[in-house]
Design a protein around this motif. Structure first.
Motif, PDB file in Angstrom:
ATOM      1  N   ALA A  56       0.830  -1.208   0.000  1.00  0.00           N
ATOM      2  CA  ALA A  56       0.000   0.000   0.000  1.00  0.00           C
ATOM      3  C   ALA A  56       0.862   1.256   0.000  1.00  0.00           C
ATOM      4  O   ALA A  56       0.541   2.252  -0.665  1.00  0.00           O
ATOM      5  CB  ALA A  56      -0.923  -0.005   1.217  1.00  0.00           C
ATOM      6  N   GLN A  90       2.146   1.789  -3.480  1.00  0.00           N
ATOM      7  CA  GLN A  90       1.096   1.964  -4.472  1.00  0.00           C
ATOM      8  C   GLN A  90       0.361   3.290  -4.301  1.00  0.00           C
ATOM      9  O   GLN A  90      -0.129   3.868  -5.279  1.00  0.00           O
ATOM     10  CB  GLN A  90       0.088   0.809  -4.386  1.00  0.00           C
ATOM     11  CG  GLN A  90      -0.978   0.815  -5.469  1.00  0.00           C
ATOM     12  CD  GLN A  90      -1.864  -0.415  -5.421  1.00  0.00           C
ATOM     13  OE1 GLN A  90      -1.502  -1.427  -4.847  1.00  0.00           O
ATOM     14  NE2 GLN A  90      -3.043  -0.321  -6.008  1.00  0.00           N
ATOM     15  N   THR A  91       0.295   3.780  -3.063  1.00  0.00           N
ATOM     16  CA  THR A  91      -0.542   4.960  -2.806  1.00  0.00           C
ATOM     17  C   THR A  91       0.202   6.163  -2.239  1.00  0.00           C
ATOM     18  O   THR A  91      -0.415   7.216  -2.054  1.00  0.00           O
ATOM     19  CB  THR A  91      -1.674   4.581  -1.823  1.00  0.00           C
ATOM     20  OG1 THR A  91      -1.101   4.206  -0.553  1.00  0.00           O
ATOM     21  CG2 THR A  91      -2.498   3.422  -2.353  1.00  0.00           C
ATOM     22  N   THR A  92       1.503   6.032  -1.926  1.00  0.00           N
ATOM     23  CA  THR A  92       2.262   7.165  -1.384  1.00  0.00           C
ATOM     24  C   THR A  92       3.548   7.338  -2.177  1.00  0.00           C
ATOM     25  O   THR A  92       3.847   6.559  -3.084  1.00  0.00           O
ATOM     26  CB  THR A  92       2.615   6.966   0.106  1.00  0.00           C
ATOM     27  OG1 THR A  92       3.742   6.081   0.233  1.00  0.00           O
ATOM     28  CG2 THR A  92       1.427   6.382   0.876  1.00  0.00           C
ATOM     29  N   LEU A 146      -6.826  -3.181  -1.890  1.00  0.00           N
ATOM     30  CA  LEU A 146      -6.015  -2.470  -2.883  1.00  0.00           C
ATOM     31  C   LEU A 146      -6.507  -2.676  -4.310  1.00  0.00           C
ATOM     32  O   LEU A 146      -5.906  -2.154  -5.255  1.00  0.00           O
ATOM     33  CB  LEU A 146      -4.543  -2.918  -2.773  1.00  0.00           C
ATOM     34  CG  LEU A 146      -3.850  -2.627  -1.432  1.00  0.00           C
ATOM     35  CD1 LEU A 146      -2.428  -3.144  -1.458  1.00  0.00           C
ATOM     36  CD2 LEU A 146      -3.883  -1.135  -1.124  1.00  0.00           C
TER      37      LEU A 146
END
Length: 297
Positions: free
Chosen positions: A31, A34-36, A254
């Motif tokens: 995560a 993928q997101t930061t 996710l």
């Protein structure tokens, strides 16, 4: 409910919590990338430092005495290798795929170590596991990048080696705490080497802190408690749930996708490892493998 049933229920609940923590490590790391915008070196350092501080606190609360030994340094090198390779691999591999490669690599190394030290198991199960892994990594639209899969295999071998060394320790909590503390300078050195690529944001740091303190440190502490209350076979078998939990969490949280072929190959791999685990036999009396010796306690 009598006391025996209550203790059994507690072991089951804490075992489930430990397996969920292990799966959460994969989810949190994936995560983060993928997101930061956090980079792998920073994630590694924050995870190691937060894990070290949490384990140090647990050791102090339990009155556990930490000892720094040469073998502890080797454990730290393996732990650092695992965490760093794990972080860099999860930039380009899905949650479930990464957990499968990690788990299979670690288990196969420990199986090989046990076999070399006189333990015996069903070699057909090993072949089934290897065949499932080969099918999982065969070129296809859903195959993870080879570089990421190779890095995750390195992480798995390092974790397997760390686990083997840990068997010779009287206190798993003390061993893991000292290993994390020794690994802190290595993690900081990695950040220095990667100084041109460092990037940290609030959520990336949060994921790394949760991975180090909760999913790693507290997860390991819980696991060591329940591990002492179950057989070696049960301990190996229950860990089969980790890649499956990781894959499910990756899909639900996710939005990752698992093809039928990849899912079937993963089940074959896990079935092979389960076969090996459940048919393992202890070292025969009087047997001594060439060039090998049992770790002293």
């Amino acid at each position: 409910m009598n006391n025996t049933e209550k203790r059994l229920l507690l072991v089951v609940l804490l075992t489930s919590l430990a397996m969920l923590a292990f799966a959460a490590n994969s989810l949190l790391t994936r995560a983060a990338f993928q997101t930061t915008t956090i980079d792998a070196a920073s994630f590694t350092a924050i995870r190691v430092i937060s894990g070290a501080l949490t384990l140090l606190l647990i050791a102090l609360l339990q009155g556990v005495r930490l000892k720094f030994t040469p073998s502890g340094l080797w454990s730290a090198v393996l732990l650092f290798t695992y965490v760093a390779a794990f972080s860099f691999a999860y930039r380009d591999i899905s949650t479930g795929a990464g957990a499968l490669v990690l788990f299979a690599s670690a288990q196969l190394l420990m199986i090989a170590y046990g076999y070399g030290n006189g333990e015996r198991t069903n070699l057909l199960g090993v072949l089934v596991a290897l065949g499932g892994m080969a099918a999982f990594l065969a070129p296809s639209a859903s195959t993870p990048a080879w570089s990421a899969a190779a890095l995750m295999a390195v992480a798995g071998f390092a974790w397997g080696g760390f686990s083997v060394l840990g068997r010779a320790c009287d206190s798993p909590i003390a061993n893991t705490a000292t290993s994390f503390l020794w690994a802190v300078p290595l993690a900081l050195l990695l950040m220095w080497v990667q100084h041109d690529h460092l990037s940290v944001d609030r959520w990336g740091m949060t994921y790394a802190l949760l991975s180090g303190s909760l999913a790693s440190a507290i997860g390991y502490a819980i696991w060591y408690w329940v591990r002492g209350r179950m057989t070696a076979i049960s301990a190996g078998a229950v860990q089969l749930s980790v890649p499956l939990l990781s894959a499910v969490l990756g899909v639900l949280l996710l939005g990752e996708h698992i093809s039928w072929g990849a899912g079937l190959s993963a089940l074959v791999t896990l079935s092979g490892v389960a076969w090996v685990t459940l048919t393992a036999k202890a070292k025969q009396p009087g047997h001594r493998a060439v060039g090998k010796q049992e770790p002293s306690r």
